[in-house]
Design a protein around this motif. Structure first.
Motif, short mmCIF file in Angstrom:
data_model
loop_
_atom_site.label_atom_id
_atom_site.label_comp_id
_atom_site.label_asym_id
_atom_site.label_seq_id
_atom_site.Cartn_x
_atom_site.Cartn_y
_atom_site.Cartn_z
N PHE A 1 -3.62 -2.19 -10.05
CA PHE A 1 -3.84 -3.44 -9.31
C PHE A 1 -3.87 -3.10 -7.84
O PHE A 1 -3.03 -2.33 -7.38
N SER A 2 -4.79 -3.68 -7.08
CA SER A 2 -4.75 -3.48 -5.64
C SER A 2 -5.25 -4.73 -4.93
O SER A 2 -5.80 -5.62 -5.56
N VAL A 3 -5.05 -4.75 -3.62
CA VAL A 3 -5.47 -5.91 -2.84
C VAL A 3 -6.65 -5.50 -1.97
O VAL A 3 -6.63 -4.44 -1.37
N VAL A 4 -7.72 -6.32 -1.96
CA VAL A 4 -8.82 -6.09 -1.04
C VAL A 4 -8.56 -6.97 0.17
O VAL A 4 -8.68 -8.18 0.11
N LEU A 5 -8.15 -6.32 1.26
CA LEU A 5 -7.74 -7.10 2.43
C LEU A 5 -8.94 -7.66 3.17
O LEU A 5 -9.99 -7.01 3.25
N GLY A 6 -8.80 -8.85 3.66
CA GLY A 6 -9.81 -9.41 4.56
C GLY A 6 -10.92 -10.18 3.88
O GLY A 6 -11.80 -10.70 4.55
N MET A 7 -10.92 -10.25 2.56
CA MET A 7 -11.98 -11.02 1.91
C MET A 7 -11.56 -12.49 1.82
O MET A 7 -11.39 -13.04 0.74
N THR A 8 -11.37 -13.09 2.97
CA THR A 8 -10.95 -14.49 3.04
C THR A 8 -11.68 -15.15 4.19
O THR A 8 -12.22 -14.47 5.06
N GLU A 9 -11.70 -16.47 4.22
CA GLU A 9 -12.28 -17.19 5.35
C GLU A 9 -11.20 -17.96 6.11
O GLU A 9 -11.21 -18.00 7.32
N THR A 10 -10.29 -18.58 5.37
CA THR A 10 -9.24 -19.34 6.03
C THR A 10 -7.89 -18.69 5.71
O THR A 10 -7.80 -17.85 4.81
N ASP A 11 -6.85 -19.10 6.45
CA ASP A 11 -5.52 -18.54 6.21
C ASP A 11 -4.97 -18.94 4.85
O ASP A 11 -4.07 -18.31 4.33
N GLU A 12 -5.51 -20.00 4.31
CA GLU A 12 -4.97 -20.47 3.04
C GLU A 12 -5.57 -19.77 1.83
O GLU A 12 -5.09 -19.92 0.72
N ASP A 13 -6.66 -19.03 2.04
CA ASP A 13 -7.23 -18.28 0.92
C ASP A 13 -6.28 -17.17 0.52
O ASP A 13 -5.80 -16.41 1.37
N ALA A 14 -6.01 -17.04 -0.77
CA ALA A 14 -5.19 -15.92 -1.24
C ALA A 14 -6.03 -14.65 -1.18
O ALA A 14 -7.25 -14.70 -1.36
N GLU A 15 -5.37 -13.52 -0.92
CA GLU A 15 -6.10 -12.27 -0.83
C GLU A 15 -6.66 -11.86 -2.19
O GLU A 15 -6.05 -12.13 -3.23
N THR A 16 -7.81 -11.21 -2.16
CA THR A 16 -8.48 -10.78 -3.38
C THR A 16 -7.67 -9.70 -4.09
O THR A 16 -7.17 -8.78 -3.46
N THR B 1 -19.64 -12.61 2.18
CA THR B 1 -18.81 -13.83 2.28
C THR B 1 -19.56 -15.11 1.93
O THR B 1 -19.04 -15.90 1.15
N PRO B 2 -20.76 -15.36 2.46
CA PRO B 2 -21.42 -16.61 2.07
C PRO B 2 -21.64 -16.72 0.57
O PRO B 2 -21.52 -17.80 -0.01
N VAL B 3 -21.94 -15.59 -0.06
CA VAL B 3 -22.15 -15.60 -1.52
C VAL B 3 -20.86 -15.95 -2.23
O VAL B 3 -20.83 -16.80 -3.13
N LEU B 4 -19.76 -15.32 -1.79
CA LEU B 4 -18.48 -15.58 -2.46
C LEU B 4 -17.97 -17.00 -2.17
O LEU B 4 -17.32 -17.60 -3.02
N MET B 5 -18.31 -17.52 -0.99
CA MET B 5 -17.93 -18.90 -0.69
C MET B 5 -18.58 -19.85 -1.68
O MET B 5 -17.96 -20.75 -2.24
N LEU B 6 -19.86 -19.59 -1.90
CA LEU B 6 -20.62 -20.42 -2.83
C LEU B 6 -20.03 -20.34 -4.24
O LEU B 6 -19.85 -21.35 -4.92
N LEU B 7 -19.72 -19.11 -4.67
CA LEU B 7 -19.21 -18.93 -6.03
C LEU B 7 -17.80 -19.51 -6.16
O LEU B 7 -17.44 -20.04 -7.21
N THR B 8 -16.99 -19.40 -5.09
CA THR B 8 -15.66 -19.99 -5.12
C THR B 8 -15.78 -21.50 -5.33
O THR B 8 -15.04 -22.10 -6.12
N GLU B 9 -16.73 -22.11 -4.61
CA GLU B 9 -16.95 -23.55 -4.78
C GLU B 9 -17.29 -23.89 -6.24
O GLU B 9 -16.74 -24.82 -6.81
N CYS B 10 -18.22 -23.09 -6.81
CA CYS B 10 -18.61 -23.33 -8.21
C CYS B 10 -17.40 -23.26 -9.11
O CYS B 10 -17.23 -24.09 -10.00
N ALA B 11 -16.58 -22.22 -8.90
CA ALA B 11 -15.42 -22.03 -9.77
C ALA B 11 -14.44 -23.19 -9.58
O ALA B 11 -13.86 -23.68 -10.55
N GLN B 12 -14.27 -23.63 -8.33
CA GLN B 12 -13.32 -24.72 -8.09
C GLN B 12 -13.78 -26.03 -8.71
O GLN B 12 -12.97 -26.86 -9.08
N LEU B 13 -15.10 -26.18 -8.83
CA LEU B 13 -15.61 -27.41 -9.46
C LEU B 13 -15.19 -27.50 -10.92
O LEU B 13 -15.18 -28.57 -11.51
#
Lengths: 344, 343
Positions: free
Chosen positions: B116-131, B327-339
């Motif tokens: 298991f590892s963390v990919v740092l910085g793949m976030t947009e806001t402070d509230e996003d959990a790290e990948t 990032t824009p791609v993952l933002m879009l996919l995050t939205e889809c998943a959250q829906l």
């Protein structure tokens, strides 16, 4: 029977379904009745293959014979990869009266002039087509029989169908073909597909486009409140669509094509987009249609209303011109209709 | 070391207090159908910007691989500080399942290692959990020292620009990492999912991409063309004929961009893209197609969109090649998943 012949025989036997194997071996004629009988209903296939190889050794058969059985099967079941159509142009009178013996000798002589290590087999099929199997080698290697090129040609026609040809050998084969058949050059007919009979039918116009006088009635759905006027209108519309589809692609079983490609080099011309409409440069793109039976799918498009009628000439050109690759350009600077681009 | 580093990056959302409770038992989560009224796909987005602050070495694990997408409900008591422990536990779980006789294609007689590892910085806001990135490598029985290990399976959980209202509404102890991407044998994916389901009381579901999402992706990638050549814009449709008909339309990149910019220039939104523009762009391409073939593409389904920056398929697979625009791609996919999240 060397290792190469053995490998080819194994590959061929693997490819032939068990049900057809005995028939093919029988027509081959290199094994005696008793030998054929001993192979019959031998399972599994690898055991049959081992026995077949020992029988071939017994009969002192060589690569020449093994290539023959492969060719026999290929002619009867020509579904091995893509076939590409070519058209020979500028004939001399001689081509019209060419005989098979003559063609065979000239073709072999010309090709062997061009390349040293090559193995050629020529056979006439029942439907008068001439089949050529070529195994290519080079200065240092013996002909590779595992990846042969197949050519199908009807004498007295300009069309040639080729499968399994590499770019390296293309000029050699074409030069030998053109010289042997009495033409001056050969060009791409822009037609390809997996089913060689469909390609032949399309190019040689053997495929009949039927113009039916009566259409089969569409299936009637049980409707609790039938409205004769609506049904009448509906039936008329369905009939109109079915006729349009049949006129373009035939009534039953259109030739089996897998794809059609259109290279679009036309200008962009849509309402409400002045900045693009004013441009002189074309809007470039490539459109590909793919289906397990393309013409059947296109027919369905028309009858179901997914494609509007009248049908665009771009799609009906597949059957009318016998091609499945087109370059589309605007006809002139001011003419709105599309035109099919020149051959090249 | 890994654990220490990630401890600092654990989002503060997990410990924040005073948020509204959703008022359902957490065991109900998996039985709740994915219906959500509060979340919507936004009608406009920011223009894609390049990102350079993500570790390229870690990005390399993500780029150029075709990922199968799933959504996952918030993870209960997931801690970014416990990754080493999770590695051991998941590894033990797979061994146990293997001994039960369930076929696992990690390798016949080979050992394997879960990381298991963390990919740092793949976030947009402070509230996003790290990948969180998971890698399962095979260890040959007679490995030579220093020989390369083969990655047999990989997967990652991410959340980029997740919906703030939604994340704040979660009870504490829940970490929202709604997008789960996997690559590798299905049997291992199933095992990993079942371990997560048991450990963190979450639920996984398949994430397919509808034509609207694919159109967004096509427009986002085309927008990048002046900065990074997209080489081609390829759209593919499937028409429900008998037999089925596949149509692909590959547009020259410059011409696609010309069409896109002609639609863009009419609009006043400088650094945003609106859904209206995306629709007009697709409409423009479809009507050019219709003028030639008189076929209604709307009768079929948009199945695939590709450029040299990436490709996406409606069945929920995606490949990202141009990592600077990840990032824009993952933002879009995050939205889809959250829906898909139950509420």
């Amino acid at each position: 029977m060397d290792a190469a012949a053995e490998a080819l025989l194994r590959q061929t036997v693997r490819r032939i379904p068990s049900s057809k194997l005995n028939g093919v071996l029988g027509r081959w004629g290199c094994l005696s009745e008793a030998q054929l009988g001993s192979l019959e209903s031998m399972q599994p296939k690898w055991l049959l293959c081992d026995n077949l190889i020992s029988l071939c050794r017994e009969n002192d058969l060589s690569m020449k014979h093994v290539a023959e059985v492969e060719m026999l099967y290929c002619i009867e079941n020509p579904k091995r990869g893509m076939w590409y159509a070519y058209q020979m142009v500028e004939t001399d009178d001689e081509a019209q009266s060419l005989e098979l013996m003559h063609f065979r000798e000239r073709f072999k002589a010309h090709l062997k002039d061009l390349i040293g290590h090559v193995s050629i087999k020529l056979k006439r099929h029942q439907d008068e087509s001439v089949w050529i199997r070529i195994a290519w080698g080079d200065n240092f290697n013996r002909p590779n029989h595992l990846k042969p090129t197949y050519v199908m040609h009807h004498l007295q026609t300009p069309y040639v169908f080729v499968s399994g040809l590499t770019n390296k050998h293309k000029p050699l084969l074409f030069q030998a073909l053109v010289l042997a058949a009495g033409y001056s050059s050969i060009k791409n007919a822009h037609l390809n597909g997996r089913c060689i009979t469909a390609l032949r039918d399309l190019l040689m116009r053997q495929y009949k486009q039927v113009f039916p006088s009566s259409c089969p009635k569409p299936l009637k759905e049980s409707n609790p409140l039938p409205n004769p006027n609506i049904e009448n209108e509906h039936a008329k519309l369905v009939e109109h669509k079915q006729r349009a589809a049949a006129e373009a692609f035939g009534y039953e079983d259109p030739p089996k094509l897998e794809r059609a490609t259109y290279k679009l080099e036309t200008k962009y011309r849509e309402h409400g987009n002045e900045s693009l409409n004013g441009r002189d440069e074309p809007f470039r793109g490539v459109v590909k249609f793919t289906s397990s039976n393309l013409l059947e799918s296109l027919k369905y498009c028309i009858t179901s209303g997914m494609a509007s009628t009248p049908l665009t000439p771009l799609l009906s050109s597949i059957t009318q011109k016998g091609r499945n690759y087109f370059v589309i350009r605007d006809k002139g600077p001011s003419i709105a209709s599309d035109t099919l681009g020149p051959d090249h | 070391m890994e654990a220490q580093k990630s401890a600092t990056m654990t989002p503060r959302t997990n410990v924040a207090s005073g948020r509204r409770s959703l008022g359902f038992e957490k065991t109900n989560l998996r039985y709740t159908p994915g219906q959500l009224t509060a979340l919507r796909i936004p009608t406009s987005r920011r223009k894609p910007n390049t990102r350079n602050d993500i570790d390229p070495e870690q990005l390399a694990y993500i780029a150029n691989i075709e990922w199968k997408l799933s959504y996952v409900t918030p993870l209960y008591k997931f801690r970014h500080t416990q990754l080493v422990l999770y590695s051991k536990q998941l590894s033990a779980f797979i061994v146990a399942e293997k001994q039960k006789g369930i076929a696992v294609e990690v390798g016949p007689e080979m050992g394997f290692k879960v990381v298991f590892s963390v990919v740092l910085g793949m976030t947009e806001t402070d509230e996003d959990a790290e990948t969180v990135f998971i890698k399962i490598c095979s260890k040959p029985a007679f490995a030579v020292e220093g020989s390369a290990v083969k990655v047999v399976w990989s997967g990652w959980f991410t959340c980029v620009n997740g919906n703030l209202d939604y994340m704040r509404s979660l009870p504490s102890d829940f970490v929202s990492l709604p997008l789960f991407c996997t690559n590798g044998p299905e049997s291992i994916t199933a095992l990993v999912k079942s371990w997560f389901t048991r450990m963190f009381d979450c639920y996984f579901g398949p994430l397919s991409l509808n034509s609207s999402i694919l159109q967004w992706l096509g427009a986002l990638w085309t927008e990048c063309h002046p900065a990074s050549n997209i080489r081609y814009l390829k759209l593919a449709w499937n028409l429900p004929t008998l037999p089925p008909l596949d149509i692909s339309y590959t547009v020259h990149p410059q011409d696609a961009w010309n069409l896109w910019s002609s639609i863009r220039q009419n609009d006043s939104m400088e650094d945003g893209i609106s859904i209206e523009e995306v629709r007009r762009f697709m409409k423009g391409l479809e009507s050019h197609f219709f003028r030639h073939f008189r076929m209604h593409l709307s009768a079929g389904m948009l199945t695939r969109i590709c450029t040299s920056l990436g490709s996406a398929h409606c069945d929920g697979t995606i490949k990202i090649t141009g990592t600077q625009y990840i990032t824009p791609v993952l933002m879009l996919l995050t939205e889809c998943a959250q829906l898909k999240m139950p509420i």
